[in-house]
Write a protein that holds these residues in place. Structure first.
Motif, PDB file in Angstrom:
ATOM      1  N   LEU A   1      -8.836  -7.897 -14.989  1.00 25.18           N
ATOM      2  CA  LEU A   1      -8.251  -8.835 -14.683  1.00 25.18           C
ATOM      3  C   LEU A   1      -6.996  -9.635 -13.950  1.00 25.18           C
ATOM      4  CD1 LEU A   1      -9.580 -10.482 -17.942  1.00 25.18           C
ATOM      5  CD2 LEU A   1     -10.998 -10.457 -15.547  1.00 25.18           C
ATOM      6  N   ILE A   2      -6.137  -9.433 -14.775  1.00 26.76           N
ATOM      7  CA  ILE A   2      -4.294  -8.595 -14.047  1.00 26.76           C
ATOM      8  C   ILE A   2      -4.423  -8.364 -12.436  1.00 26.76           C
ATOM      9  CG2 ILE A   2      -2.517  -8.692 -13.879  1.00 26.76           C
ATOM     10  CD1 ILE A   2      -2.796  -8.248 -17.120  1.00 26.76           C
ATOM     11  N   GLY A   3      -4.362  -6.851 -12.480  1.00 25.85           N
ATOM     12  CA  GLY A   3      -4.342  -5.946 -10.639  1.00 25.85           C
ATOM     13  C   GLY A   3      -3.456  -6.343  -9.929  1.00 25.85           C
ATOM     14  N   GLY A   4      -3.895  -5.891  -8.792  1.00 26.43           N
ATOM     15  CA  GLY A   4      -3.043  -6.231  -8.299  1.00 26.43           C
ATOM     16  C   GLY A   4      -1.409  -5.238  -8.077  1.00 26.43           C
ATOM     17  N   THR A   5      -1.086  -5.583  -9.199  1.00 26.31           N
ATOM     18  CA  THR A   5       0.116  -4.488  -9.726  1.00 26.31           C
ATOM     19  C   THR A   5       1.025  -3.833  -8.220  1.00 26.31           C
ATOM     20  OG1 THR A   5      -0.275  -5.310 -11.823  1.00 26.31           O
ATOM     21  CG2 THR A   5       1.724  -3.833 -11.081  1.00 26.31           C
ATOM     22  N   ASP A   6      -0.456  -2.526  -8.049  1.00 29.63           N
ATOM     23  CA  ASP A   6       0.228  -1.263  -7.684  1.00 29.63           C
ATOM     24  C   ASP A   6      -0.276  -1.532  -5.963  1.00 29.63           C
ATOM     25  OD1 ASP A   6       0.307   0.003  -9.845  1.00 29.63           O
ATOM     26  OD2 ASP A   6      -1.918   1.072  -9.953  1.00 29.63           O
ATOM     27  N   GLN A   7      -1.088  -2.517  -5.827  1.00 30.71           N
ATOM     28  CA  GLN A   7      -1.155  -2.890  -4.236  1.00 30.71           C
ATOM     29  C   GLN A   7      -0.124  -3.105  -3.816  1.00 30.71           C
ATOM     30  OE1 GLN A   7      -3.701  -3.635  -6.841  1.00 30.71           O
ATOM     31  NE2 GLN A   7      -5.523  -2.236  -6.284  1.00 30.71           N
ATOM     32  N   TYR A   8       0.416  -4.278  -4.384  1.00 30.91           N
ATOM     33  CA  TYR A   8       1.884  -4.728  -4.648  1.00 30.91           C
ATOM     34  C   TYR A   8       2.870  -3.898  -4.537  1.00 30.91           C
ATOM     35  CZ  TYR A   8       6.094  -7.985  -4.480  1.00 30.91           C
ATOM     36  OH  TYR A   8       7.129  -8.437  -4.465  1.00 30.91           O
ATOM     37  N   ILE A   9       3.073  -3.057  -4.959  1.00 37.76           N
ATOM     38  CA  ILE A   9       4.130  -1.527  -4.972  1.00 37.76           C
ATOM     39  C   ILE A   9       4.032  -1.433  -3.758  1.00 37.76           C
ATOM     40  CG2 ILE A   9       5.272   0.409  -6.079  1.00 37.76           C
ATOM     41  CD1 ILE A   9       4.404  -0.327  -8.919  1.00 37.76           C
ATOM     42  N   VAL A  10       2.791  -0.406  -3.482  1.00 40.79           N
ATOM     43  CA  VAL A  10       2.419   0.040  -2.362  1.00 40.79           C
ATOM     44  C   VAL A  10       3.047  -0.602  -1.167  1.00 40.79           C
ATOM     45  CG1 VAL A  10       0.376   1.181  -0.848  1.00 40.79           C
ATOM     46  CG2 VAL A  10       0.859   1.525  -3.462  1.00 40.79           C
ATOM     47  N   SER A  11       2.823  -1.864  -1.663  1.00 38.55           N
ATOM     48  CA  SER A  11       2.930  -2.655  -0.004  1.00 38.55           C
ATOM     49  C   SER A  11       4.420  -2.434   0.178  1.00 38.55           C
ATOM     50  CB  SER A  11       2.227  -4.088  -0.503  1.00 38.55           C
ATOM     51  OG  SER A  11       3.138  -5.010   0.442  1.00 38.55           O
ATOM     52  N   LEU A  12       5.229  -3.156  -1.072  1.00 36.79           N
ATOM     53  CA  LEU A  12       7.163  -2.776  -1.109  1.00 36.79           C
ATOM     54  C   LEU A  12       7.191  -1.809  -0.174  1.00 36.79           C
ATOM     55  CD1 LEU A  12       8.087  -4.510  -4.365  1.00 36.79           C
ATOM     56  CD2 LEU A  12       7.603  -4.714  -1.910  1.00 36.79           C
ATOM     57  N   PHE A  13       6.098  -0.412  -0.704  1.00 35.91           N
ATOM     58  CA  PHE A  13       7.171   0.380  -0.383  1.00 35.91           C
ATOM     59  C   PHE A  13       6.533   0.867   1.804  1.00 35.91           C
ATOM     60  CE2 PHE A  13       6.158   5.020   1.329  1.00 35.91           C
ATOM     61  CZ  PHE A  13       7.218   6.222   0.004  1.00 35.91           C
ATOM     62  N   ASN A  14       5.069   0.292   1.888  1.00 36.66           N
ATOM     63  CA  ASN A  14       5.168   0.495   3.773  1.00 36.66           C
ATOM     64  C   ASN A  14       6.224  -0.404   3.884  1.00 36.66           C
ATOM     65  OD1 ASN A  14       2.623   2.084   2.262  1.00 36.66           O
ATOM     66  ND2 ASN A  14       1.418   0.186   1.908  1.00 36.66           N
TER      67      ASN A  14
ATOM     68  N   VAL B   1       1.241  13.748   4.020  1.00 30.28           N
ATOM     69  CA  VAL B   1       1.850  12.116   2.792  1.00 30.28           C
ATOM     70  C   VAL B   1       1.486  11.113   3.404  1.00 30.28           C
ATOM     71  CG1 VAL B   1       3.314  11.753   1.080  1.00 30.28           C
ATOM     72  CG2 VAL B   1       3.752  14.056   2.005  1.00 30.28           C
ATOM     73  N   SER B   2       0.478  10.544   2.351  1.00 30.42           N
ATOM     74  CA  SER B   2       0.819   9.265   2.604  1.00 30.42           C
ATOM     75  C   SER B   2       1.626   8.224   1.665  1.00 30.42           C
ATOM     76  CB  SER B   2      -0.609   8.447   3.070  1.00 30.42           C
ATOM     77  OG  SER B   2      -1.460   8.503   1.259  1.00 30.42           O
ATOM     78  N   PRO B   3       1.049   6.689   1.687  1.00 31.25           N
ATOM     79  CA  PRO B   3       1.658   5.962   0.126  1.00 31.25           C
ATOM     80  C   PRO B   3       0.747   6.306  -0.874  1.00 31.25           C
ATOM     81  CG  PRO B   3       2.423   4.916   2.142  1.00 31.25           C
ATOM     82  CD  PRO B   3       1.767   6.049   3.310  1.00 31.25           C
ATOM     83  N   GLU B   4      -0.519   6.394  -0.875  1.00 27.78           N
ATOM     84  CA  GLU B   4      -1.294   6.613  -1.399  1.00 27.78           C
ATOM     85  C   GLU B   4      -0.981   7.472  -1.854  1.00 27.78           C
ATOM     86  OE1 GLU B   4      -2.737   2.653   1.668  1.00 27.78           O
ATOM     87  OE2 GLU B   4      -1.479   4.880   2.229  1.00 27.78           O
ATOM     88  N   ALA B   5      -0.574   8.303  -1.882  1.00 25.33           N
ATOM     89  CA  ALA B   5      -1.279   9.674  -1.994  1.00 25.33           C
ATOM     90  C   ALA B   5      -0.064  10.077  -3.017  1.00 25.33           C
ATOM     91  CB  ALA B   5      -1.041  11.133  -0.616  1.00 25.33           C
ATOM     92  N   ILE B   6       1.156   9.608  -2.814  1.00 24.10           N
ATOM     93  CA  ILE B   6       2.438   9.269  -3.320  1.00 24.10           C
ATOM     94  C   ILE B   6       1.967   8.671  -4.738  1.00 24.10           C
ATOM     95  CG2 ILE B   6       4.381   8.420  -3.401  1.00 24.10           C
ATOM     96  CD1 ILE B   6       5.413   8.583  -0.716  1.00 24.10           C
ATOM     97  N   ASP B   7       1.525   7.583  -3.831  1.00 23.53           N
ATOM     98  CA  ASP B   7       1.351   6.637  -5.767  1.00 23.53           C
ATOM     99  C   ASP B   7      -0.318   7.277  -6.509  1.00 23.53           C
ATOM    100  OD1 ASP B   7       0.661   4.005  -7.188  1.00 23.53           O
ATOM    101  OD2 ASP B   7      -1.754   4.453  -6.362  1.00 23.53           O
ATOM    102  N   SER B   8      -1.215   8.280  -5.975  1.00 23.72           N
ATOM    103  CA  SER B   8      -1.862   8.568  -6.287  1.00 23.72           C
ATOM    104  C   SER B   8      -1.203   9.674  -8.027  1.00 23.72           C
ATOM    105  CB  SER B   8      -3.430   9.081  -5.835  1.00 23.72           C
ATOM    106  OG  SER B   8      -4.456  10.410  -6.104  1.00 23.72           O
ATOM    107  N   ALA B   9      -0.562  10.662  -6.963  1.00 24.39           N
ATOM    108  CA  ALA B   9       0.295  11.471  -7.591  1.00 24.39           C
ATOM    109  C   ALA B   9       1.153  11.067  -8.696  1.00 24.39           C
ATOM    110  CB  ALA B   9       0.705  12.871  -6.629  1.00 24.39           C
ATOM    111  N   LEU B  10       1.797  10.589  -8.713  1.00 22.51           N
ATOM    112  CA  LEU B  10       2.528   9.722  -9.598  1.00 22.51           C
ATOM    113  C   LEU B  10       1.999   9.455 -10.561  1.00 22.51           C
ATOM    114  CD1 LEU B  10       5.897   7.474  -7.259  1.00 22.51           C
ATOM    115  CD2 LEU B  10       5.526  10.234  -8.682  1.00 22.51           C
TER     116      LEU B  10
END
Length: 288
Positions: free
Chosen positions: A266-279, A102-111
């Motif tokens: 255009l905005i993007g980056g929101t999920d990457q920021y959340i994953v970064s915080l989780f990591n 289980v990785s942060p990306e997997a949790i993000d994808s499942a949610l």
């Protein structure tokens, strides 16, 4: 089974009920397509707020819309587990055993997949909640009218689609009644292996199919008695018109779709920021 909301109509008077049925059908199709472009949790939250506001305007209880989720709980659990354990992550692993990790990306994808399925079901049920069978038939017939140029029986197709939608809750209710009647006679549907349970369903399926064919014959007789196909140019009691409220609905829905696409491209980056915080949180707890 009584909680299946798709195909049911909630008969109240509201601004959403009075919208042009053609517009609601187009909105529903665009909504389904747009849901696959949602890229952040912020966008999912905005869509949920939009659906709750739609419930308030249509006077449909939110509980009725949330009940429609019960029918896909098994699908939600299965797809979430598959994404959770088999989605390849590129960062740190939160948990691992044998071939499962289980990785942060997997949790993000499942949610995200879970939210997408839930919002898809909630949004599409609003079409049948707020559109009557006659309006739905007329709207589908009007949208498919260009196909009459190539001799497609548009009116018959519209009637078939509308009847199929309306028969879903009827057949579910009929199944529930037959099941309760068989249980009162000693039938057991809850014990034994899967083969015994499937065999026990035969006393339910046979009368269900017989009742479905009987209802279809009665419906055909009712249509013939009302001379449904007597005239190629059938008139309607209610004319579909594009009013000011439809223009307002179009602007609001266009704003929602525009926000979703802007958030993705255009905005993007929101999920990457959340994953970064989780990591960072995972690394912090591992360092303790």
């Amino acid at each position: 089974m009584r909680d299946v909301a798709f195909g049911q109509y909630y008969p109240v008077s509201s601004p959403v009920h009075r919208l042009d049925p053609r517009l609601k059908i187009v909105f529903t199709l665009l909504y389904v397509v747009t849901m696959f472009f949602v890229a952040s949790y912020t966008a999912y939250a905005v869509i949920l707020i939009f659906l709750l506001a739609l419930c308030g305007l249509s006077h449909v209880p939110p509980s009725a819309m949330f009940k429609s989720i019960k029918g896909i709980i098994i699908l939600l659990i299965l797809t979430s587990i598959l994404n959770l354990f088999f989605y390849g992550g590129e960062t740190s692993v939160v948990w691992q055993w044998w071939i499962f990790k289980v990785s942060p990306e997997a949790i993000d994808s499942a949610l995200k997949l879970m939210f997408r399925l839930i919002l898809l079901i909630m949004g599409t049920t609003m079409l049948t909640f707020t559109t009557g069978a006659t309006e739905l038939t007329d709207g589908i017939e009007s949208l498919l009218k260009p196909l009459t140029l190539i001799k497609v029986p548009v009116r018959d197709l519209a009637v078939i689609m509308s009847i199929a939608l309306r028969f879903i809750p009827i057949l579910i209710d009929e199944t529930d009644k037959i099941t309760m009647a068989q249980k009162s006679r000693g039938a057991d549907f809850d014990s034994g292996n899967i083969f015994k349970r499937a065999k026990a369903l035969l006393p339910v399926l046979i009368p269900l199919f017989v009742g479905a064919f009987r209802k279809a014959d009665e419906l055909a007789d009712a249509l013939d008695a009302r001379c449904y196909n007597a005239s190629p140019k059938r008139t309607r009691m209610k004319k579909m018109t594009f009013a000011a409220r439809d223009l307002v609905a179009l602007v609001v829905f266009a704003a929602l779709v525009t926000f979703i696409f802007l958030d993705k491209y255009l905005i993007g980056g929101t999920d990457q920021y959340i994953v970064s915080l989780f990591n960072n949180a995972v690394d912090f707890f591992k360092g303790l």
